[in-house]
Scaffold this motif. Structure first.
Motif: not given
Lengths: 330, 330
Positions: B136, B214-216, B218, B223, B225
């Motif tokens: 983002p 969206t995905k989170y 690492v 980390p 988004i």
């Protein structure tokens, strides 16, 4: 009166006044003095003090709080699950088929073992069926009616009285310091919106949670939102950063949780640039609340305990850091 | 000086002062006096006056605004589509296959006819591919860089200067009266969050829009988004009440739009109990902006014109109700 006695009395009076003033000025009176309280007060001081290198402008002072186990209790089972089981009983007369159909049969018979064996899928089905088919207003009224009557099996108090007094003080302290607080819960968003404004002072638009799908329709000329028995979003684990970004649109600077379902939220928040704060509540007080961490279906905490301290997160011992657990009964 | 002249001069001076004071006190100076302005001022007075039968407590004073065509222009095409077309050109060197693949080929060649023929599906594909694959923060920087350079083909001004001065005044007026304002747009939520805080004074958490998934994750210990090229939510038509309920959790008391994409939002908002307010901006000013309603791919307004007045909605004529369209150039 001898002068020395007089002076002692004055000294005692002054000391009493000083202690009373300190108490009055203490925004976190239910927290014992200790490392946890110190870390909170230091963080808030650093980000709010004009001219501090860690100063954060007010609009960016976003804090996120998990709910179950962080702001209110979650044992012997998530309170929303207790609600769902009561809903199954209330709706059963209209669903004779539930007498023989799992997981409803187990729910009706209070057979927790079979219920647990139905797994996440079974519990999700239970929650969806008992939560859907109404409008948000209708559903929230059902939740409020339940809260007004149902009582916790051990503490015999209404569920929404089983919120943590130290956390209520923390919410007020952060608000007084210009923070905007969001609840970020694996629990259902509409279930929480029914009561969090009254209990925590958090408006519905600052609640993020799991949700079922809804649709808009005009029925007999009346426009309404209808809740459907389909999963829309699961706000847990990796879902928490995703849900926060979707809803808030910027990374918070402080995160508060209690289980490994909150790990990714704390990880994302505390890895941002600038001063960040992460805190986990450790349930280690079997006498006043519950003691659990690695082995529990509700609020499991293992990775957080192992990695949290290394990551600079504050671990709160309910036993040693909290003077009080629940607000006194009214 | 003869006494009668003197008196006249005093009268003129007083009148001038009175008019100036009235102007200074007028929170909506870019609105001509008329039915539209009167309806706004009356509504705000009714819901904020202590003791009024229509009084609404501050936390419930929620107002929702569409963006494209309501707060800024949307012709000759949605500004976000202009952005997407510029992104296709910027990304083309990395995508040689676009030279022969629709709708990218049409976008590269500026062939608007073929582009339009690709329909909603084609445009959606264009938007997703050009908007995804970043975080983002990265995406919002791309949007801001574009806004700082790109210019509107007719007005030769930056796109975010083409916001409506009367609506900026309306936002400020509502805020001064305790309203919390949410943008509810068919446009992309992250596209808007890149600039609405600076232009409208609306923070990112008060922006609701269409979104991609969206995905989170690492990645290399960091980390983040990540934005994916998959539709998450379309915030248009029936989607608007659904999106508002999901995000805000209560029904707003005022809704502002300009197209039939806003119809359900106004319908839902104005059918709530108590005093409600609905307003549609009618683009009828070809000279200063654009004139369109029933026949346009961007911001079509037909049902709203036909049914709005019967439903008590205020219809704003840009030509007759607005003294100014855009803020003066800085």
């Amino acid at each position: 009166m001898k002068s020395v006695v007089k002076h002692s009395l004055v000294a005692v009076a002054l000391l009493t006044l000083t202690v009373a003033a300190a108490r009055a000025a203490d925004p976190l009176p239910s927290w014992y003095e200790g490392a946890a309280k110190k870390s909170i007060v230091e963080f808030v001081g650093n980000v709010t003090r004009q001219g501090s290198p860690d100063f954060v402008p007010q609009p960016e002072r976003i804090a996120v709080f998990d709910n179950d186990g962080t702001l209110w209790s979650e044992h012997p089972m998530y309170f929303q699950l207790a609600f769902a089981l009561d809903r199954v009983k209330a709706l059963a007369p209209k669903h004779p088929e539930w007498k023989t159909k799992q997981p409803f049969k187990a729910a009706l018979e209070g057979d927790m073992k079979t219920l647990a064996a139905s797994g996440e899928k079974g519990l999700l089905e239970l929650v969806m069926v008992t939560h859907a088919g109404n409008t948000p207003d209708e559903f929230q009224k059902i939740v409020r009616d339940w809260l007004a009557t149902a009582r916790h099996p051990r503490f015999k108090r209404h569920y929404n009285e089983l919120v943590y007094q130290p956390m209520l003080e923390l919410l007020a302290y952060l608000r007084a310091n210009g923070f905007k607080i969001f609840i970020v819960s694996g629990g259902g968003v509409e279930f929480m919106r029914a009561w969090v404004e009254g209990v925590y002072g958090i408006p519905p638009e600052q609640v993020i949670g799991s949700s079922i799908k809804t649709k808009y329709e005009v029925r007999n000329g009346v426009p309404a939102i209808i809740r459907l028995p389909q999963v829309n979003f699961i706000d847990d684990k990796e879902g928490k950063p995703v849900g926060i970004n979707q809803h808030v649109g910027r990374r918070p600077i402080a995160a508060f949780g209690n289980s490994d379902g909150d790990f990714q939220m704390l990880e994302w928040v505390t890895s941002g640039s600038g001063t960040r704060f992460g805190l986990l509540v450790h349930h280690d007080d079997a006498k006043r609340e519950y003691a659990y961490d690695r082995k529990t279906p509700f609020g499991r905490l293992a990775r957080g305990l192992d990695e949290g301290p290394k990551r600079g997160w504050t671990i709160v011992s309910m036993k040693d850091d909290w003077r009080t657990i629940y607000p006194s009964a009214r």
